[in-house]
Write an enzyme that holds these catalytic residues in place. Sequence first.
Site, mmCIF file in Angstrom:
data_model
loop_
_atom_site.group_PDB
_atom_site.id
_atom_site.type_symbol
_atom_site.label_atom_id
_atom_site.label_comp_id
_atom_site.label_asym_id
_atom_site.label_seq_id
_atom_site.Cartn_x
_atom_site.Cartn_y
_atom_site.Cartn_z
ATOM 1 N N HIS A 123 0.798 -1.234 0.000
ATOM 2 C CA HIS A 123 0.000 0.000 0.000
ATOM 3 C C HIS A 123 0.826 1.277 0.000
ATOM 4 O O HIS A 123 0.265 2.360 0.148
ATOM 5 C CB HIS A 123 -0.925 0.055 1.219
ATOM 6 C CG HIS A 123 -1.987 -0.982 1.221
ATOM 7 N ND1 HIS A 123 -3.230 -0.784 0.679
ATOM 8 C CD2 HIS A 123 -1.990 -2.248 1.692
ATOM 9 C CE1 HIS A 123 -3.964 -1.871 0.832
ATOM 10 N NE2 HIS A 123 -3.222 -2.778 1.448
ATOM 11 N N LYS A 145 -8.133 14.030 4.491
ATOM 12 C CA LYS A 145 -7.235 12.878 4.486
ATOM 13 C C LYS A 145 -6.224 13.089 5.590
ATOM 14 O O LYS A 145 -6.154 14.183 6.166
ATOM 15 C CB LYS A 145 -6.531 12.750 3.138
ATOM 16 C CG LYS A 145 -5.887 14.072 2.662
ATOM 17 C CD LYS A 145 -5.270 13.976 1.273
ATOM 18 C CE LYS A 145 -6.261 14.056 0.150
ATOM 19 N NZ LYS A 145 -6.380 12.842 -0.638
ATOM 20 N N ARG A 146 -5.437 12.055 5.915
ATOM 21 C CA ARG A 146 -4.369 12.240 6.891
ATOM 22 C C ARG A 146 -3.482 13.403 6.436
ATOM 23 O O ARG A 146 -3.322 13.664 5.242
ATOM 24 C CB ARG A 146 -3.533 10.958 7.005
ATOM 25 C CG ARG A 146 -4.239 9.848 7.761
ATOM 26 C CD ARG A 146 -4.508 10.213 9.196
ATOM 27 N NE ARG A 146 -3.294 10.194 9.982
ATOM 28 C CZ ARG A 146 -2.954 9.236 10.839
ATOM 29 N NH1 ARG A 146 -3.762 8.211 11.053
ATOM 30 N NH2 ARG A 146 -1.834 9.306 11.529
ATOM 31 N N LYS A 148 1.024 14.543 0.667
ATOM 32 C CA LYS A 148 -0.345 14.842 0.209
ATOM 33 C C LYS A 148 -0.524 16.337 -0.076
ATOM 34 O O LYS A 148 -1.523 16.751 -0.628
ATOM 35 C CB LYS A 148 -1.356 14.368 1.248
ATOM 36 C CG LYS A 148 -1.346 12.846 1.447
ATOM 37 C CD LYS A 148 -2.360 12.408 2.491
ATOM 38 C CE LYS A 148 -2.247 10.952 2.885
ATOM 39 N NZ LYS A 148 -2.894 10.021 1.941
ATOM 40 N N THR A 181 -8.452 6.589 -1.978
ATOM 41 C CA THR A 181 -9.811 6.070 -2.096
ATOM 42 C C THR A 181 -10.809 7.186 -1.802
ATOM 43 O O THR A 181 -11.942 7.136 -2.273
ATOM 44 C CB THR A 181 -10.049 4.878 -1.146
ATOM 45 O OG1 THR A 181 -9.540 5.222 0.148
ATOM 46 C CG2 THR A 181 -9.361 3.635 -1.647
ATOM 47 N N LYS A 211 -14.556 8.305 -3.470
ATOM 48 C CA LYS A 211 -15.792 8.614 -2.730
ATOM 49 C C LYS A 211 -16.339 9.969 -3.162
ATOM 50 O O LYS A 211 -17.547 10.143 -3.351
ATOM 51 C CB LYS A 211 -15.509 8.633 -1.214
ATOM 52 C CG LYS A 211 -15.098 7.272 -0.677
ATOM 53 C CD LYS A 211 -14.358 7.335 0.666
ATOM 54 C CE LYS A 211 -13.614 6.029 0.894
ATOM 55 N NZ LYS A 211 -12.694 6.065 2.047
HETATM 56 C C1 26V Z 1 1.840 2.125 7.638
HETATM 57 C C2 26V Z 1 2.461 1.918 8.797
HETATM 58 C C3 26V Z 1 3.908 1.926 8.810
HETATM 59 C C4 26V Z 1 4.389 1.044 9.878
HETATM 60 C C5 26V Z 1 3.773 1.454 11.170
HETATM 61 C C6 26V Z 1 2.303 1.377 11.204
HETATM 62 C C7 26V Z 1 1.704 1.703 9.934
HETATM 63 C C8 26V Z 1 0.337 1.729 9.877
HETATM 64 C C9 26V Z 1 -0.272 1.944 8.705
HETATM 65 C C10 26V Z 1 0.483 2.135 7.602
HETATM 66 C C11 26V Z 1 -0.287 2.285 6.373
HETATM 67 C C12 26V Z 1 0.266 3.194 5.406
HETATM 68 C C13 26V Z 1 -0.184 2.731 4.145
HETATM 69 C C14 26V Z 1 -1.533 3.271 3.748
HETATM 70 O O1 26V Z 1 -2.457 3.573 4.476
HETATM 71 N N1 26V Z 1 -1.617 3.338 2.489
HETATM 72 C C15 26V Z 1 -2.786 3.829 1.824
HETATM 73 O O2 26V Z 1 -3.503 2.696 1.391
HETATM 74 C C16 26V Z 1 -4.670 3.063 0.710
HETATM 75 C C17 26V Z 1 -5.427 1.807 0.395
HETATM 76 O O3 26V Z 1 -4.713 1.021 -0.491
HETATM 77 C C18 26V Z 1 -4.300 3.852 -0.535
HETATM 78 O O4 26V Z 1 -5.491 4.258 -1.148
HETATM 79 C C19 26V Z 1 -3.481 5.078 -0.167
HETATM 80 O O5 26V Z 1 -3.029 5.735 -1.321
HETATM 81 C C20 26V Z 1 -2.297 4.666 0.661
HETATM 82 O O6 26V Z 1 -1.605 5.790 1.153
#
Ligand code: 26V
Length: 825
Positions: A369, A560-561, A566, A668, A672
């Site tokens: 992701h 968004k975050r 971003k 995403t 929406k």
């Molecule tokens: C990353 C990490 C890094 C390690 C520590 C904990 C942690 C927790 C969550 C994440 C997730 C980051 C990745 C993420 O949210 N990606 C998003 O995924 C969406 C669904 O596929 C995508 O639409 C977004 O573009 C993407 O940023």
Amino acid sequence: MLETVDTAIASEEDMLSCDRETLRAAIEDALIHTIGKDPQIATRRDWMHAVAHVVRARMVERRMYTRRAFMKKQAKRVYYLSMEYLIGRMLLNSLLNLEFYENCRDALADLGQDLHELIDVEMDAALGNGGLGRLAACILDAMATLALPGGGYGIRYEFGMFNQQIEHGEQVEHPDNWLRYGNPWELPRPEKVYMVHFYGHVVEHQERGQTHYHWEDGEEVVAMAYDLLTPGFGKKNVNSLRLWAAKASRDFNLKYFNEGDYIGAVQDKIGSETISMVLYPNDATAIGRELRLKQEYFFVSASVQDIIARHLDLGYAVDQLGDKVAIQLNDTHPALTVAELMRLLMDEHHMDWHKAWTITQAVCAYTNHTLMPEALETWPIALMDRVLPRHMQIIFDINFHFLNEVRRHFPGDNAIARRLSIIDEEGERRVRMAHLAVVGSHRVNGVAALHTELLKRYLFHDFHRLWPERFVNITNGITPRLWLHQANPGLCQLISEHCGRDWIADLGQLKQLEPLAEDPAFRARFREIKNANKQRLAKLIHQQLGLTVNPEALFDVQIKRIHEYKRQMLNILHIVAYYNRIRDGRSDEQAQRVSIFAGKAAPSYMRAKQIIRLINDVAEVVNHDPVVRKKQQVAFLPNYEVSSASVIIPAADLSEQISTAGTEASGTGNMKLALNGAMTLGTLDGANIEIREAVGEDNFFIFGMNTQEVEDLRAKGYRPRDFYEANHELREALDMIRDGFFCPADPGRYRDLVEDLLEHDTFMVLADFESYLAVQQEVDALYQQPEEWTRKTLLNTARMGYFSIDRTVEEYAEKVWGIDPEDWG
Ligand code: 26V
């Protein structure tokens, strides 16, 4: 045995009834006998819990039918493993998916209660950070709707995503104690418990000429299951999401009790239970904490043990696992699944290495992701060896076999072996979780076409040379059940009048709206619905911020975050430039605009928190300027979550998707907003590219550099200061921010932020500014032609069918899970 159970629950025809009168009686009964409250003094929450119990009972029955149907078919099961599920509220979702919303509303009216008031007292289940967690929740909704055999696994965090408050313009985090009043939706399963082992050491011994490994000593924590039911739309199908909570192991405490150390035992209990205590609120930088590693293993071990137990309970042999089970790893957070499955197959089920490895690869698949290097998980070998000694051995063995394959494939190329190795040997030795996930999976997917291409070109370039067929793209989607059916009842009504109701589970049906874009009467209705949604949002803005906004103004939305990539910064710079134009009397062409922001910053991400503060400082000045505020207002809505997203999204005119090309995996929120009739203003990044193709170039505002141009500029040596020097409006805006125009009491507040932009500007905000400002002018011009604007936004809605999560999940079923279409639907 089965027969007895069969007679114990009603037949399909006479499952618990959902007519108005029965529901009324059941709700009253639940309030009195389950919740234990006198209707005369019951609070809204009591009523909400009573309704939840009544709804849950009906879901439980449907769940039993679902389970039996899959058992009969001997279907292959799919398990989605995710550390995060951003679910939101469950009441409206359940009522609409089960199709007894109207009856329930009427039953409650008979009891003197307003359903929507009850819906609003439910807390969001916010067991996720952002995109990745919300995607997981959408995928479960699709799996249930498509009647796919399987379900989800995750963690029952005691505290979910923190609540964000804004105090003096700054983000302040408060714990999300979402279980404080109990969770009426969950089914605790005290009998579904597994031991999860940590620390200790591995003992090797020989048995009949074979080496066996025993993981001894250390600590054991109990994982206990809590099930949430996920009802599919319309059909009777209900799947489940199993969440694990950590409980202290009884045996372990006993030792202390026997030694008379009562307090020690209690402390230890608390220690074990902290594992599932809190969701880590970072979503862009990997966390190196031991507790995080323990969370990951805790959830993986309990889930894999449960998956094998279910498989054996169905009467299959362990060898059949590869044919009967698929596991999808949501990012690398559950990547230890690869090592845990190997351990269980070899150490517990006495399988040899090669057989175990064939099964593991056949079962596992991995979704990436993010391309952001700082988000890639790696764990120091010293830490992993201490916490999970047996897994460390297994990972070394996997790597040994893998590197042999690499050497056979690229003889003499030591550099490639070093780059591909699961172990990063540079500096402190570390396990690369993404490499473990790729090696242990039969499929790896990116989440949008561009993202998958970039994965193949960069992050997994060498892997792609080795195993090109392993990499596939599966573009993300969103569930129309939440993001249209629940969030936008006005638009749903209009759509259903013209297209019937099939679109809810077949979003491609929206295509039928296309010709209506040319019909002025239809456009007028579409516009009225948007206006009503904007009034609803204006009310929320007023409640939250005391700010009165004009619903006629263009609602420009970035939700968004908060992250530098971003580029909320780009949006702010445009706001400041427009502020200057208005003050200088150069704003005749401008539409009246309300810039709406929402989003959380990771608590340790200082720059992101500073950006939130800057938005609020700019808002303060803009909203109080008697001239400017007639043309422009800024609102930062605190505590962005699923439930507030459902109010903001249907009210948006403009969707800001302005990440630096090549950085946003998919997005995403972009889907929406477009589905709900917003125009996208976006870069050629993530799924924006595919959205633009789907809705048509004329119906999408594009700007900025593409991925190649970003790359070229970086290669050539990017000098942000050149862009600052060259653009007067950019220079003026940056100077104002740097010199404290928006924070006169503390003029140095943004000096470092602006200096960083002038010196580094990692995400090339300055380089894209001019193009962004130019396209914003096009937005203004179009918004002032309401008929054209409406026509284009309507075409957006009509052409977004492809981005249904149902299409996404069908692609997984076909390209990754190998589920026989006979086995579902
Ligand atoms: C990353 C990490 C890094 C390690 C520590 C904990 C942690 C927790 C969550 C994440 C997730 C980051 C990745 C993420 O949210 N990606 C998003 O995924 C969406 C669904 O596929 C995508 O639409 C977004 O573009 C993407 O940023």
